[in-house]
Design a protein around this motif. Sequence first.
Motif, PDB file in Angstrom:
ATOM      1  N   ASP A 185       4.949   0.832   7.431  1.00  0.00           N
ATOM      2  CA  ASP A 185       5.698   0.387   6.255  1.00  0.00           C
ATOM      3  C   ASP A 185       5.563  -1.118   6.036  1.00  0.00           C
ATOM      4  O   ASP A 185       4.717  -1.762   6.627  1.00  0.00           O
ATOM      5  CB  ASP A 185       7.169   0.816   6.367  1.00  0.00           C
ATOM      6  CG  ASP A 185       7.835   0.152   7.556  1.00  0.00           C
ATOM      7  OD1 ASP A 185       7.285  -0.840   8.060  1.00  0.00           O
ATOM      8  OD2 ASP A 185       8.911   0.612   7.968  1.00  0.00           O
ATOM      9  N   ASN A 186       6.404  -1.633   5.142  1.00  0.00           N
ATOM     10  CA  ASN A 186       6.326  -3.060   4.820  1.00  0.00           C
ATOM     11  C   ASN A 186       7.240  -3.892   5.703  1.00  0.00           C
ATOM     12  O   ASN A 186       7.727  -4.937   5.302  1.00  0.00           O
ATOM     13  CB  ASN A 186       6.690  -3.273   3.352  1.00  0.00           C
ATOM     14  CG  ASN A 186       5.572  -2.794   2.450  1.00  0.00           C
ATOM     15  OD1 ASN A 186       4.439  -2.637   2.902  1.00  0.00           O
ATOM     16  ND2 ASN A 186       5.886  -2.537   1.190  1.00  0.00           N
ATOM     17  N   GLU A 229       9.403 -11.712  -0.641  1.00  0.00           N
ATOM     18  CA  GLU A 229       8.718 -10.971  -1.704  1.00  0.00           C
ATOM     19  C   GLU A 229       7.379 -11.638  -1.993  1.00  0.00           C
ATOM     20  O   GLU A 229       7.299 -12.848  -2.159  1.00  0.00           O
ATOM     21  CB  GLU A 229       9.585 -10.960  -2.964  1.00  0.00           C
ATOM     22  CG  GLU A 229       9.073 -10.003  -4.019  1.00  0.00           C
ATOM     23  CD  GLU A 229       9.912 -10.102  -5.299  1.00  0.00           C
ATOM     24  OE1 GLU A 229      11.139  -9.863  -5.221  1.00  0.00           O
ATOM     25  OE2 GLU A 229       9.320 -10.448  -6.336  1.00  0.00           O
ATOM     26  N   THR A 276       6.136  -7.163  -4.183  1.00  0.00           N
ATOM     27  CA  THR A 276       6.501  -6.238  -3.103  1.00  0.00           C
ATOM     28  C   THR A 276       7.407  -6.948  -2.094  1.00  0.00           C
ATOM     29  O   THR A 276       7.151  -8.111  -1.748  1.00  0.00           O
ATOM     30  CB  THR A 276       5.235  -5.727  -2.371  1.00  0.00           C
ATOM     31  OG1 THR A 276       4.379  -5.130  -3.343  1.00  0.00           O
ATOM     32  CG2 THR A 276       5.575  -4.705  -1.302  1.00  0.00           C
ATOM     33  N   TYR A 281       8.848  -7.445   1.652  1.00  0.00           N
ATOM     34  CA  TYR A 281       8.478  -7.228   3.050  1.00  0.00           C
ATOM     35  C   TYR A 281       9.631  -7.692   3.923  1.00  0.00           C
ATOM     36  O   TYR A 281      10.187  -8.762   3.695  1.00  0.00           O
ATOM     37  CB  TYR A 281       7.212  -8.017   3.402  1.00  0.00           C
ATOM     38  CG  TYR A 281       6.001  -7.600   2.599  1.00  0.00           C
ATOM     39  CD1 TYR A 281       5.154  -6.585   3.046  1.00  0.00           C
ATOM     40  CD2 TYR A 281       5.715  -8.213   1.376  1.00  0.00           C
ATOM     41  CE1 TYR A 281       4.050  -6.185   2.302  1.00  0.00           C
ATOM     42  CE2 TYR A 281       4.619  -7.833   0.629  1.00  0.00           C
ATOM     43  CZ  TYR A 281       3.789  -6.820   1.088  1.00  0.00           C
ATOM     44  OH  TYR A 281       2.704  -6.438   0.354  1.00  0.00           O
TER      45      TYR A 281
END
Length: 468
Positions: A6-7, A129, A133, A135
């Motif tokens: 995942d992030n 960000e 996205t 993180y």
Amino acid sequence: MADATDNTFDVIVIGSGPGGYVCAIRAAQLGLKTACVERRETLGGTCLNIGCIPSKALLQASEKYEEAAKHLGAFGVKVGKVGLDLDAMMGHKDKVVEANVKGVEFLFKKNGVTWLKGAGKLTAADTVEVAGTAYKADKGIVIATGSSSTPLPNVPVDEQSIVTSTGALTLPKVPKHLVVIGGGYIGLEMGSVWARLGAKVTVVEFLDRILPGMDGEVSKQMQRILGRQGMSFKLSTKVTGAKPNKKGVAVTVEPAAGGEAETIDADVVLLSIGRVPHTDGLQLDVAGVEMDERGRVKTDERFRTNVPGIYAIGDVIAGPMLAHKAEEEGVAVAELLAGQAGHVNYDAIPGVVYTAPEVAQVGKTEEELKAAGVAYRTGKFPFTANGRARAMDATDGFVKILADAKTDRVLGVHIVGAEAGTMIAECAMAIEFGASAEDIARTCHAHPTLNEAVKEAALAVDKRPLHL
Ligand code: FAD
Ligand code: NAI
């Protein structure tokens, strides 16, 4: 350990300069899942792209040019007419930069560091960000966003005729007259490059000496040497404006203490009056990260900001704005995040100005010791008395060691001389190990080397140099 799919990472470093990229590599070495955010097209930050590396490539190249044009005769080497191919010189610089920034990309791949491309901003104490996205960082976010050139009112930088170091690294031709504002690291290094290639160089310095943070004797000696090389200095002088015109740039100056103004005609002006921490767009306020009165991110001795989980290193925090200082902090914070005992000894960080001769220092200056009321002894040795320096026809300069008067512990070392930047390493180690001047004096130094001047200066602390 964070999930690999995942992030979410253990550590997210923002900025890939020597602070950030070294921190990311060390964190990955220690088994932490690490990402590094960089908005530039290439990794390596100011240092590799527009700082240390390209400036040293040009310093080296211009030194070779000057050597061929002026100095080889002294060694009995005859050369024909020496010419300058500036495009080829710039090509050398660009190749060196490319190899270095690609090297960091390779190291990221080798160590499993993820490069998040784009500008990072903090959206929470544990979230960064990048390009839309979010993180998350489970263990910590490290701010390593570096610094940028300090602006000066009425001196509008266009990177063509009024440049910062960035423009000074890419001038398309040798200026007839380069006016440098600020006689510090950048002014003297980039001023040297263009002076060697044929420019008239005038350095305008606000204070009454160049290299103000360095030992006073070093500043004086360097001004004499650079003056002999053709650089002129206007000390205690302030620039009140620079205006581009048809012929170049009109620079207006006046005495720092106030007085009659005068105009200097230049074709290029280099603005190099220091650097300011860079935090634009980071949204420090959203996460609640505090800054100090000089816009630096506030940290404690463990690089923690006031927000738990957010750390900062390098040019964006207090301390000397040097690549190796940023690197040491990067390693220390990665080790702290991994539960180890990382730390930085700020008394043993060398500083080097890559002029010819070079200037190098570590530890305290004589002025600092006097101001602190410390009793010290001084040992000095000139390169005129060093055999290797004579063989190299490089006898300018000296080594000066300052040692505690009672304990003999080395407190500071100051060198002006060829390869001073390399020589200072043993002095930094001496300070790191808490060595005395006698320890250096009793260490066998190979003959004939420039470093023998360090040993002799250490002997001179006890008034017993052998070759003076
Ligand atoms: P930087 O190297 O400035 O890196 C910061 C990086 O963060 C940049 O790549 C930037 O693009 C990125 N960044 C910023 N904000 C964001 C964001 N929001 N999101 C994503 N990325 C972001 N020092 C020496 O020790 N030796 C030298 O010889 C030397 N020569 C120099 C010559 C010049 C001309 C200059 C200008 C500087 C020189 N320095 C030298 C100083 C050295 O470059 C700096 O001390 C060093 O680069 C600081 O490292 P850093 O990691 O803190 O920041
Ligand atoms: P600097 O701080 O080294 O020197 C700036 C100089 O400008 C000082 O002498 C200061 O007194 C003077 N000054 C300040 N305001 C002025 C004004 N208004 N008018 C005239 N003079 C003024 O800063 P520089 O050269 O811009 O470099 C920035 C930093 O980058 C350095 O301090 C250093 O940390 C780093 N650097 C390191 C290098 C190296 O390690 N070899 C090389 C280049 C940069």
